[in-house]
Design an enzyme around this catalytic site. Sequence first.
Site, PDB file in Angstrom:
ATOM      1  CG  HIS A 128       7.218   5.090  30.570  1.00  0.00           C
ATOM      2  ND1 HIS A 128       8.034   4.370  29.933  1.00  0.00           N
ATOM      3  CD2 HIS A 128       6.348   4.158  30.694  1.00  0.00           C
ATOM      4  CE1 HIS A 128       7.759   3.144  29.693  1.00  0.00           C
ATOM      5  NE2 HIS A 128       6.722   2.969  30.078  1.00  0.00           N
ATOM      6  CE  LYS A 159       8.785   2.856  33.923  1.00  0.00           C
ATOM      7  NZ  LYS A 159       8.118   2.059  34.726  1.00  0.00           N
TER       8      LYS A 159
END
Length: 279
Positions: free
Chosen positions: A159, A163
């Site tokens: 990600h 995040k």
Amino acid sequence: MASERKRKVCIAGASGRMGHMLIEAVRASGDCELGGALDITGSPAIGQDASAFSGHPCGITVTDDLATGLAGCDVLIDFTRPDGTLAHLAACRSLGVQAVIGTTGFSDAQKDTIAACARDIAIMMAPNMSVGVNVTLKLLELAGRAMATGYDIEIIEAHHRHKVDAPSGTALKMGEVIAQATGRNLKECAVYAREGVTGERDPSSIGFATIRGGDIVGDHTVLFAGTGERIEISHKSSSRETYAQGSLRAVRFLAGQQRGLFDMFDVLGLAGTDAAAAR
């Protein structure tokens, strides 16, 4: 015959990337309209038109007051942080507003709180709203049953740099589905880190690897590594639009519900399987 009233949707985290995507998706839909927009106290967006960023002002002002933001709304869509989501959910419960929750990183105690709220209002909660991801979960259930023994299972996720939780909620959901299908308990068999002399791999373990960097929207790969072959089942997201459209499908699904806790398997008609039980 008069057309049905549009569902009024409140967006939490309205000034964020996902918030903007959700606002645009609601504006483009034919059966939903923006009814409220929430953001944290101190956000520069407070007091601004919620969709001014798109060049299409809507007359809905971003607010940090929950009662104001939720007033007159049918459902809240929340992709924020666990503590914020729980505060929003308490207000939804009090006001009778339904909720679509895409927030991840909840503790077991926080999940119990959400389940308690679902006794009074309808809630759809899923770590990933993508239709493709949820179809992938079904494939993982099938693969897990067929390769419960003789295959080492590893889950790799990547990600963007912003995040804050790891592994991702989607990766954990994948692990839960596979553990259910293979007759394991994820809390007992998950391995989240390896370093130094770790010894041979426990064949009953499910491993997780996390990558964070750049602007990766979300990549997930599950590796079933056997002797002489390996199977990889992957899903890669290139846009948050899939999450926004999945969220609107959840909004429509909740229109027919009075109370209860649901997930995307329910929304997509994939419930009633062992994978759905791994919520």
